[in-house]
Enzyme design. Structure first.
Site, PDB file in Angstrom:
ATOM      1  N   LYS A  22     -37.477 -53.162 -38.829  1.00 51.02           N
ATOM      2  CA  LYS A  22     -36.235 -52.417 -39.093  1.00 51.02           C
ATOM      3  C   LYS A  22     -35.169 -52.749 -38.055  1.00 51.02           C
ATOM      4  CE  LYS A  22     -35.881 -48.064 -37.500  1.00 51.02           C
ATOM      5  NZ  LYS A  22     -34.742 -47.697 -36.647  1.00 51.02           N
ATOM      6  N   ARG A  93     -26.972 -45.028 -36.026  1.00 56.70           N
ATOM      7  CA  ARG A  93     -26.285 -45.509 -34.827  1.00 56.70           C
ATOM      8  C   ARG A  93     -26.068 -47.018 -34.902  1.00 56.70           C
ATOM      9  NH1 ARG A  93     -26.062 -43.988 -30.124  1.00 56.70           N
ATOM     10  NH2 ARG A  93     -26.802 -45.939 -29.262  1.00 56.70           N
ATOM     11  N   CYS A 117     -28.436 -38.611 -30.177  1.00 54.71           N
ATOM     12  CA  CYS A 117     -29.364 -38.378 -31.287  1.00 54.71           C
ATOM     13  C   CYS A 117     -30.503 -37.551 -30.711  1.00 54.71           C
ATOM     14  CB  CYS A 117     -29.831 -39.693 -31.882  1.00 54.71           C
ATOM     15  SG  CYS A 117     -31.008 -40.509 -30.868  1.00 54.71           S
ATOM     16  N   ARG A 122     -27.650 -41.588 -25.590  1.00 49.99           N
ATOM     17  CA  ARG A 122     -27.399 -42.899 -26.190  1.00 49.99           C
ATOM     18  C   ARG A 122     -25.983 -43.436 -25.893  1.00 49.99           C
ATOM     19  NH1 ARG A 122     -31.383 -43.367 -30.203  1.00 49.99           N
ATOM     20  NH2 ARG A 122     -31.141 -45.621 -30.024  1.00 49.99           N
ATOM     21  N   PRO A 123     -25.611 -43.617 -24.634  1.00 50.59           N
ATOM     22  CA  PRO A 123     -24.270 -44.135 -24.292  1.00 50.59           C
ATOM     23  C   PRO A 123     -24.081 -45.576 -24.778  1.00 50.59           C
ATOM     24  CG  PRO A 123     -25.684 -44.145 -22.368  1.00 50.59           C
ATOM     25  CD  PRO A 123     -26.462 -43.452 -23.452  1.00 50.59           C
ATOM     26  N   ILE A 124     -22.825 -46.028 -24.829  1.00 51.65           N
ATOM     27  CA  ILE A 124     -22.568 -47.435 -25.202  1.00 51.65           C
ATOM     28  C   ILE A 124     -21.651 -48.109 -24.188  1.00 51.65           C
ATOM     29  CG2 ILE A 124     -22.926 -47.085 -27.685  1.00 51.65           C
ATOM     30  CD1 ILE A 124     -19.855 -47.157 -27.938  1.00 51.65           C
ATOM     31  N   ASP A 125     -21.695 -47.641 -22.954  1.00 44.55           N
ATOM     32  CA  ASP A 125     -20.834 -48.232 -21.915  1.00 44.55           C
ATOM     33  C   ASP A 125     -21.118 -49.715 -21.670  1.00 44.55           C
ATOM     34  OD1 ASP A 125     -23.285 -46.874 -20.933  1.00 44.55           O
ATOM     35  OD2 ASP A 125     -22.761 -47.899 -19.069  1.00 44.55           O
ATOM     36  N   GLN A 126     -22.358 -50.142 -21.829  1.00 48.79           N
ATOM     37  CA  GLN A 126     -22.671 -51.556 -21.594  1.00 48.79           C
ATOM     38  C   GLN A 126     -22.138 -52.445 -22.719  1.00 48.79           C
ATOM     39  OE1 GLN A 126     -24.224 -52.584 -18.576  1.00 48.79           O
ATOM     40  NE2 GLN A 126     -23.560 -50.468 -18.242  1.00 48.79           N
ATOM     41  N   ASP A 305     -40.716 -46.830 -28.320  1.00 45.40           N
ATOM     42  CA  ASP A 305     -40.889 -46.436 -29.729  1.00 45.40           C
ATOM     43  C   ASP A 305     -42.342 -46.215 -30.097  1.00 45.40           C
ATOM     44  OD1 ASP A 305     -38.186 -48.476 -31.086  1.00 45.40           O
ATOM     45  OD2 ASP A 305     -38.226 -46.648 -29.887  1.00 45.40           O
ATOM     46  N   ILE A 327     -37.231 -44.603 -20.605  1.00 45.96           N
ATOM     47  CA  ILE A 327     -36.063 -45.139 -21.322  1.00 45.96           C
ATOM     48  C   ILE A 327     -35.138 -44.031 -21.816  1.00 45.96           C
ATOM     49  CG2 ILE A 327     -35.312 -46.594 -23.250  1.00 45.96           C
ATOM     50  CD1 ILE A 327     -36.937 -48.228 -21.290  1.00 45.96           C
ATOM     51  N   ARG A 397     -36.846 -43.075 -42.592  1.00 45.52           N
ATOM     52  CA  ARG A 397     -35.800 -43.982 -42.076  1.00 45.52           C
ATOM     53  C   ARG A 397     -36.406 -45.317 -41.659  1.00 45.52           C
ATOM     54  NH1 ARG A 397     -31.880 -41.382 -37.707  1.00 45.52           N
ATOM     55  NH2 ARG A 397     -31.276 -43.555 -37.767  1.00 45.52           N
TER      56      ARG A 397
HETATM   57  C1  EPZ Z   1     -32.876 -49.816 -29.707  1.00 52.01           C
HETATM   58  O1  EPZ Z   1     -31.976 -48.754 -29.439  1.00 52.01           O
HETATM   59  C2  EPZ Z   1     -33.744 -49.332 -30.864  1.00 52.01           C
HETATM   60  N1  EPZ Z   1     -32.897 -49.064 -32.022  1.00 52.01           N
HETATM   61  C3  EPZ Z   1     -34.501 -48.074 -30.471  1.00 52.01           C
HETATM   62  O2  EPZ Z   1     -35.394 -47.776 -31.533  1.00 52.01           O
HETATM   63  C4  EPZ Z   1     -35.345 -48.379 -29.231  1.00 52.01           C
HETATM   64  O3  EPZ Z   1     -35.969 -47.195 -28.812  1.00 52.01           O
HETATM   65  C5  EPZ Z   1     -34.436 -48.908 -28.121  1.00 52.01           C
HETATM   66  O4  EPZ Z   1     -33.715 -50.074 -28.581  1.00 52.01           O
HETATM   67  C6  EPZ Z   1     -35.236 -49.327 -26.886  1.00 52.01           C
HETATM   68  O5  EPZ Z   1     -36.158 -50.319 -27.253  1.00 52.01           O
HETATM   69  C7  EPZ Z   1     -32.471 -50.109 -32.758  1.00 52.01           C
HETATM   70  O6  EPZ Z   1     -32.770 -51.249 -32.466  1.00 52.01           O
HETATM   71  C8  EPZ Z   1     -31.631 -49.768 -33.958  1.00 52.01           C
HETATM   72  P1  EPZ Z   1     -31.009 -49.461 -25.655  1.00 52.01           P
HETATM   73  P2  EPZ Z   1     -30.724 -49.022 -28.443  1.00 52.01           P
HETATM   74  O7  EPZ Z   1     -29.557 -49.765 -25.704  1.00 52.01           O
HETATM   75  O8  EPZ Z   1     -30.282 -50.432 -28.569  1.00 52.01           O
HETATM   76  C9  EPZ Z   1     -29.333 -46.948 -22.027  1.00 52.01           C
HETATM   77  C10 EPZ Z   1     -36.363 -46.509 -33.234  1.00 52.01           C
HETATM   78  O9  EPZ Z   1     -37.206 -45.594 -33.105  1.00 52.01           O
HETATM   79  N2  EPZ Z   1     -28.025 -47.501 -22.393  1.00 52.01           N
HETATM   80  O10 EPZ Z   1     -31.977 -50.569 -25.386  1.00 52.01           O
HETATM   81  O11 EPZ Z   1     -29.726 -47.941 -28.663  1.00 52.01           O
HETATM   82  C11 EPZ Z   1     -29.873 -45.963 -23.063  1.00 52.01           C
HETATM   83  O12 EPZ Z   1     -29.376 -44.660 -22.807  1.00 52.01           O
HETATM   84  C12 EPZ Z   1     -35.188 -46.556 -32.288  1.00 52.01           C
HETATM   85  O13 EPZ Z   1     -36.459 -47.433 -34.046  1.00 52.01           O
HETATM   86  C13 EPZ Z   1     -26.934 -47.291 -21.551  1.00 52.01           C
HETATM   87  O14 EPZ Z   1     -27.052 -46.629 -20.517  1.00 52.01           O
HETATM   88  O15 EPZ Z   1     -31.433 -48.801 -27.040  1.00 52.01           O
HETATM   89  C14 EPZ Z   1     -31.358 -46.051 -22.839  1.00 52.01           C
HETATM   90  O16 EPZ Z   1     -31.708 -45.220 -21.757  1.00 52.01           O
HETATM   91  C15 EPZ Z   1     -35.113 -45.321 -31.414  1.00 52.01           C
HETATM   92  N3  EPZ Z   1     -25.725 -47.823 -21.878  1.00 52.01           N
HETATM   93  C16 EPZ Z   1     -31.582 -47.502 -22.432  1.00 52.01           C
HETATM   94  O17 EPZ Z   1     -30.299 -48.004 -22.041  1.00 52.01           O
HETATM   95  C17 EPZ Z   1     -25.544 -48.574 -23.023  1.00 52.01           C
HETATM   96  O18 EPZ Z   1     -24.414 -49.057 -23.259  1.00 52.01           O
HETATM   97  C18 EPZ Z   1     -32.120 -48.389 -23.542  1.00 52.01           C
HETATM   98  O19 EPZ Z   1     -31.260 -48.239 -24.656  1.00 52.01           O
HETATM   99  C19 EPZ Z   1     -26.667 -48.774 -23.866  1.00 52.01           C
HETATM  100  C20 EPZ Z   1     -27.892 -48.230 -23.530  1.00 52.01           C
END
Ligand code: EPZ
Length: 430
Positions: A22, A93, A117, A122-126, A305, A327, A397
């Protein structure tokens, strides 16, 4: 609301075919619009999140033709709008991947700001840091992220946090930027490799995906391709822990064993026997399960996950186990639900202290999120008596034909949506 009703106690035995990943598919579907030619993608999982992403792509004017449940044709040449409706981002998202795809292709994009969520803020600053480094302006107003660039130019980007989403979004923008981009501290998940392979099959020039340094040489345009999504290591791992928790013997087929190494290692640690084949892994849990410690980490560490699934299984293991979630900040919401089934887990900050119990007993529980919901189904399959899991829309989902696949392994589980159907099931199985 639909529910699962389960009569526990049956060891799961047999073979189950795993579908496409997915989380790889969501990124690849977004990237598919980056060419004006037609892209064919197969091995798509037929799950709600994928269908929402396809609706979002269609919503901005791309041609989407569903060839069959697991195959789609996409052509992005007639996209007329670069604004993604809030409705889509509210549902998934991952529609923020369209930010990277549209910014890369049209140098402009506007997506509703994804909220938090059930598992964290779930920030997107990066993501934003990467877009700006490549020359884009980013503004956040009225709940929307609007981004635009006169010109996109490659840069050297160091991620402060290992982020799957940010790594993928930056790859998509850099793929069509001028010059070279280096992403340091990049995420190494299999789905990052899959999106890089997909874009390279369209003519991109991306090297190093799967390592923490990814080098991208921008190209003028991308062309058509036919591509098959990698198998879903999280779906596979979920069935592997279901085998362990029910003392069963399950072979997950159509997998890439290397992607499952962290999961397989933990199953061995708790006393399961593992047999690995080219594209299958067999899990046999005959004896009592042992306790262990696990900490979720970015790939190749133990996946977040798969955290609820191992915790529920450790809840039935001898001794005390420790699960640390490094995480996300709110991924233990299933613990209170599991307590209603006899689980004995104490959460302190981002650590769960799990005291193994003899058995779970069936109860009515509610799925708090996608993976926790799947973990509660595992608990129900192992429990004595009848379990009803509410809010299974979360589970649907990310798991295609979940109850059918479990029934294929001998589970007594049905999808119902009334008390009458629950009663009928209970009478049938008692
Ligand atoms: C992906 O989410 C997956 N979703 C998540 O799976 C998975 O848990 C996660 O990666 C970690 O492996 C999809 O691929 C659609 P991250 P993502 O950015 O990309 C922090 C599921 O169950 N962060 O790797 O949103 C964040 O808060 C879902 O299928 C920032 O600080 O995860 C977290 O602590 C749930 N700033 C860490 O990084 C940012 O700009 C990892 O998040 C982005 C993230």
């Amino acid at each position: 609301m639909e529910q699962y009703v389960i009569k526990g106690g049956n060891p799961l035995v047999g073979e189950v075919v795993i579908g496409g990943a997915k989380n790889a598919a969501l990124a690849i579907l977004a990237a598919a619009i980056m060419t004006d030619e037609t892209v064919v993608i197969d091995n798509l999982p037929d799950v709600r999140d994928i269908n929402v992403m396809l609706q979002a792509i269609q919503g901005i004017g791309a041609m989407v033709e569903r060839v069959d449940r697991h195959t789609v044709k996409i052509n992005g040449s007639h996209i007329k709008d670069v604004n993604i409706e809030y409705d889509y981002i509210k549902k998934i998202r991952a529609s923020y991947y369209l930010l990277g795809a549209l910014l890369g292709k049209y140098k402009k994009a506007c997506v509703a700001l994804p909220g938090g969520c059930n598992i964290g803020s779930r920030p997107i600053d990066q993501h934003i840091k990467g877009f700006k480094a490549l020359g884009a302006e980013v503004s956040i107003e009225h709940g929307q992220i609007a981004t635009e660039a006169e010109e996109l130019v490659g840069n050297h980007i160091y991620l402060d946090v290992v982020s799957v989403g940010a790594t993928i979004n930056i790859i998509m923008v850099a793929a069509l930027a001028k010059g070279n981009t280096i992403i340091e501290n990049a995420a190494k998940e299999p789905h990052v490799v899959d999106i890089a392979n997909f874009l390279n099959s369209m003519g991109a020039n991306i090297k190093g995906a799967g390592t923490d340094v990814i080098r991208i040489k921008g190209v003028e345009r991308l062309h058509k391709t036919e591509y098959s999504i990698i198998p879903d290591q999280i779906e596979a791992g979920t069935f592997m822990f279901a085998a362990a928790a029910t003392k069963g013997d399950v072979t997950v087929k159509n997998v890439i064993p290397k992607h499952l190494e962290a999961t397989t290692a933990k199953l061995l640690e708790i006393g399961c026997e593992i047999e690995e084949y080219d594209d299958a892994v067999r899990v046999v849990a005959s004896g009592p399960l042992q306790h262990t410690h696990v900490k979720t980490l970015p790939y190749p560490g133990y996946p977040t996950d798969m955290q609820p699934q191992i915790a529920v299984t450790l809840g039935l293991s001898e001794g005390t186990s420790i699960v640390t979630e490094s995480i996300f900040e709110n991924r233990f919401k299933y613990v209170d639900e599991l307590a209603r089934m006899g689980g004995n887990i104490k959460v302190e900050g981002n650590t769960a202290i799990i005291s193994g119990v003899e058995k779970y007993t069936g109860a009515r529980v509610s799925a708090p999120d996608l993976r926790a919901g799947a973990a509660l189904v595992i608990a129900g399959l192992a429990a004595e008596g009848i379990t009803v899991v509410d809010d299974i829309v979360y589970i649907q989902r990310g798991y295609e034909a979940f109850e059918e696949k479990l029934r294929g392994l001998g589970a007594k589980i049905e999808r119902v949506n009334s008390e009458e159907e629950i009663t009928k099931f209970t009478l049938k199985v008692s």
